[in-house]
Design an enzyme around this catalytic site. Structure first.
Site, PDB file in Angstrom:
ATOM      1  N   LYS A  10       0.824  -1.209   0.000  1.00  0.00           N
ATOM      2  CA  LYS A  10       0.000   0.000   0.000  1.00  0.00           C
ATOM      3  C   LYS A  10       0.861   1.264   0.000  1.00  0.00           C
ATOM      4  O   LYS A  10       0.597   2.200  -0.749  1.00  0.00           O
ATOM      5  CB  LYS A  10      -0.921   0.037   1.234  1.00  0.00           C
ATOM      6  CG  LYS A  10      -1.848  -1.160   1.359  1.00  0.00           C
ATOM      7  CD  LYS A  10      -2.796  -1.006   2.538  1.00  0.00           C
ATOM      8  CE  LYS A  10      -2.118  -0.957   3.893  1.00  0.00           C
ATOM      9  NZ  LYS A  10      -1.408  -2.194   4.266  1.00  0.00           N
ATOM     10  N   ARG A  85      -8.599   1.878  10.036  1.00  0.00           N
ATOM     11  CA  ARG A  85      -8.262   0.489  10.338  1.00  0.00           C
ATOM     12  C   ARG A  85      -9.321  -0.169  11.220  1.00  0.00           C
ATOM     13  O   ARG A  85      -9.173  -1.340  11.563  1.00  0.00           O
ATOM     14  CB  ARG A  85      -6.922   0.436  11.061  1.00  0.00           C
ATOM     15  CG  ARG A  85      -5.733   0.152  10.151  1.00  0.00           C
ATOM     16  CD  ARG A  85      -4.506   0.333  11.008  1.00  0.00           C
ATOM     17  NE  ARG A  85      -3.364  -0.466  10.640  1.00  0.00           N
ATOM     18  CZ  ARG A  85      -2.318   0.012   9.974  1.00  0.00           C
ATOM     19  NH1 ARG A  85      -2.319   1.250   9.525  1.00  0.00           N
ATOM     20  NH2 ARG A  85      -1.276  -0.748   9.759  1.00  0.00           N
ATOM     21  N   ARG A 119      11.761  -6.335   4.435  1.00  0.00           N
ATOM     22  CA  ARG A 119      11.667  -4.886   4.224  1.00  0.00           C
ATOM     23  C   ARG A 119      12.754  -4.132   4.979  1.00  0.00           C
ATOM     24  O   ARG A 119      13.040  -4.396   6.127  1.00  0.00           O
ATOM     25  CB  ARG A 119      10.288  -4.396   4.683  1.00  0.00           C
ATOM     26  CG  ARG A 119      10.174  -2.879   4.688  1.00  0.00           C
ATOM     27  CD  ARG A 119       8.769  -2.411   4.626  1.00  0.00           C
ATOM     28  NE  ARG A 119       7.974  -2.759   5.797  1.00  0.00           N
ATOM     29  CZ  ARG A 119       6.665  -2.507   5.885  1.00  0.00           C
ATOM     30  NH1 ARG A 119       6.022  -1.952   4.887  1.00  0.00           N
ATOM     31  NH2 ARG A 119       6.005  -2.849   6.960  1.00  0.00           N
ATOM     32  N   ARG A 152      12.126  -1.829  10.483  1.00  0.00           N
ATOM     33  CA  ARG A 152      11.146  -1.354  11.452  1.00  0.00           C
ATOM     34  C   ARG A 152      11.057  -2.340  12.613  1.00  0.00           C
ATOM     35  O   ARG A 152      11.064  -3.538  12.382  1.00  0.00           O
ATOM     36  CB  ARG A 152       9.765  -1.231  10.773  1.00  0.00           C
ATOM     37  CG  ARG A 152       9.613   0.019   9.941  1.00  0.00           C
ATOM     38  CD  ARG A 152       8.367   0.018   9.094  1.00  0.00           C
ATOM     39  NE  ARG A 152       7.152  -0.440   9.767  1.00  0.00           N
ATOM     40  CZ  ARG A 152       5.929  -0.332   9.236  1.00  0.00           C
ATOM     41  NH1 ARG A 152       5.770   0.218   8.044  1.00  0.00           N
ATOM     42  NH2 ARG A 152       4.882  -0.776   9.882  1.00  0.00           N
ATOM     43  N   ARG A 163       0.393  -8.295  13.982  1.00  0.00           N
ATOM     44  CA  ARG A 163      -0.247  -7.358  13.048  1.00  0.00           C
ATOM     45  C   ARG A 163      -1.219  -8.092  12.130  1.00  0.00           C
ATOM     46  O   ARG A 163      -2.256  -7.550  11.747  1.00  0.00           O
ATOM     47  CB  ARG A 163       0.830  -6.616  12.247  1.00  0.00           C
ATOM     48  CG  ARG A 163       1.551  -5.572  13.104  1.00  0.00           C
ATOM     49  CD  ARG A 163       2.901  -5.223  12.537  1.00  0.00           C
ATOM     50  NE  ARG A 163       2.835  -4.507  11.274  1.00  0.00           N
ATOM     51  CZ  ARG A 163       3.847  -4.467  10.400  1.00  0.00           C
ATOM     52  NH1 ARG A 163       4.969  -5.117  10.634  1.00  0.00           N
ATOM     53  NH2 ARG A 163       3.722  -3.770   9.301  1.00  0.00           N
TER      54      ARG A 163
HETATM   55  P1  AMP Z   1       1.724   0.933   9.077  1.00  0.00           P
HETATM   56  O1  AMP Z   1       2.931   1.741   8.774  1.00  0.00           O
HETATM   57  O2  AMP Z   1       0.516   1.365   8.315  1.00  0.00           O
HETATM   58  O3  AMP Z   1       1.971  -0.565   8.973  1.00  0.00           O
HETATM   59  O4  AMP Z   1       1.354   1.218  10.612  1.00  0.00           O
HETATM   60  C1  AMP Z   1       2.268   0.855  11.629  1.00  0.00           C
HETATM   61  C2  AMP Z   1       1.585   0.883  12.992  1.00  0.00           C
HETATM   62  O5  AMP Z   1       1.075   2.196  13.252  1.00  0.00           O
HETATM   63  C3  AMP Z   1       0.386  -0.025  13.162  1.00  0.00           C
HETATM   64  O6  AMP Z   1       0.760  -1.351  13.459  1.00  0.00           O
HETATM   65  C4  AMP Z   1      -0.337   0.666  14.316  1.00  0.00           C
HETATM   66  O7  AMP Z   1       0.328   0.421  15.539  1.00  0.00           O
HETATM   67  C5  AMP Z   1      -0.134   2.132  13.994  1.00  0.00           C
HETATM   68  N1  AMP Z   1      -1.211   2.677  13.139  1.00  0.00           N
HETATM   69  C6  AMP Z   1      -1.094   3.198  11.883  1.00  0.00           C
HETATM   70  N2  AMP Z   1      -2.284   3.592  11.399  1.00  0.00           N
HETATM   71  C7  AMP Z   1      -3.193   3.304  12.366  1.00  0.00           C
HETATM   72  C8  AMP Z   1      -4.613   3.457  12.463  1.00  0.00           C
HETATM   73  N3  AMP Z   1      -5.333   3.970  11.469  1.00  0.00           N
HETATM   74  N4  AMP Z   1      -5.203   3.048  13.621  1.00  0.00           N
HETATM   75  C9  AMP Z   1      -4.501   2.528  14.635  1.00  0.00           C
HETATM   76  N5  AMP Z   1      -3.173   2.335  14.595  1.00  0.00           N
HETATM   77  C10 AMP Z   1      -2.515   2.720  13.484  1.00  0.00           C
END
Ligand code: AMP
Length: 220
Positions: A10, A85, A119, A152, A163
């Site tokens: 994404k 989410r 990654r 990360r 996740r």
């Molecule tokens: P991502 O980079 O999109 O994989 O997000 C990494 C982490 O950020 C997730 O595992 C959550 O801990 C937090 N996070 C990002 N976006 C959201 C969201 N919309 N709601 C809740 N937690 C979020």
């Protein structure tokens, strides 16, 4: 808005599409990571959730998102990546900024885990690499600015598994939510970033044709 499990691509596609359309790429994950790096109060609050691969509470996320959407660079439009989410986030978003299109990224579980564990990210410019499928020219260094690439903390096996579970339980119900509202299109997210981008473009163009700026007659 791009919807899909972690590792589906994404972020990569959102960055490319936003650049091509001249709109904002709004990744809530990037927003939170920047807050952590800057040591802001928001960053301190969300750090533990992120490390564990848990979702940040809805109220915190909504506040962060609406703040970001009021900035001038969001005015021309945006590609949302990683938000909403949860159903609660989705219904709150309807009030703030209704979505034109939701693209569901579909990929096998095996490929997702492969992408996440391989990654590596540039901490300076956020460019994403993969040790097997998209290695940098010089091992461990960003092609663009030479910074040392990092993994990360939530791309480790424990948080990855969590996740995936969190996605299935809290985020996957959004597929039906947007399907019922007639906004969902599905995208086969396998293959190279270029292949996926070509498929994505067909979907986006069908909903939001690219408008070319009117050409003005040359002034004399
Ligand atoms: P991502 O980079 O999109 O994989 O997000 C990494 C982490 O950020 C997730 O595992 C959550 O801990 C937090 N996070 C990002 N976006 C959201 C969201 N919309 N709601 C809740 N937690 C979020």
């Amino acid at each position: 808005m791009f919807l899909g499990p972690p590792g589906a691509g994404k972020g990569t596609q959102a960055a490319a599409l936003a650049a091509q359309r001249g709109v904002l790429h709004l990744s809530t994950g990037d927003l939170l990571r920047a807050a952590i790096a800057a040591g802001t109060p928001l960053g301190r609050e969300v750090d533990q959730y992120m490390r564990a691969g848990e979702l940040v509470p809805d109220d915190l996320m909504l506040r962060a998102l609406s703040d970001r959407l009021t900035r001038p660079d969001a005015r021309a439009g945006f590609v949302l990546d990683g938000f909403p989410r949860t159903i609660a986030q989705a219904s709150a978003l309807e009030q703030i900024a209704p979505l034109d299109l939701v693209v569901s990224f579909e990929l096998s579980q095996e490929t997702l885990v492969e992408r996440l564990s391989g990654r590596r990210v540039c901490p300076r410019c956020q460019t994403v690499y993969n040790v097997t499928t998209r290695p940098p020219r010089l091992a461990g260094r960003c092609d663009l600015d030479g910074a040392e690439l990092v993994q990360r903390p939530d791309d480790q096996p424990g948080p990855i598994a969590n996740r995936m579970k969190v996605y299935a339980r809290q985020t996957a119900p959004l597929l039906q939510y947007y399907q019922e509202r007639g906004r969902l299109r599905t995208l086969a997210a396998n293959g190279s970033p270029e292949e996926v981008a070509a498929r994505l473009r067909r979907i986006v163009d069908a909903v939001r044709p690219e408008t070319t700026a009117p050409t003005r007659p040359a002034s004399r």
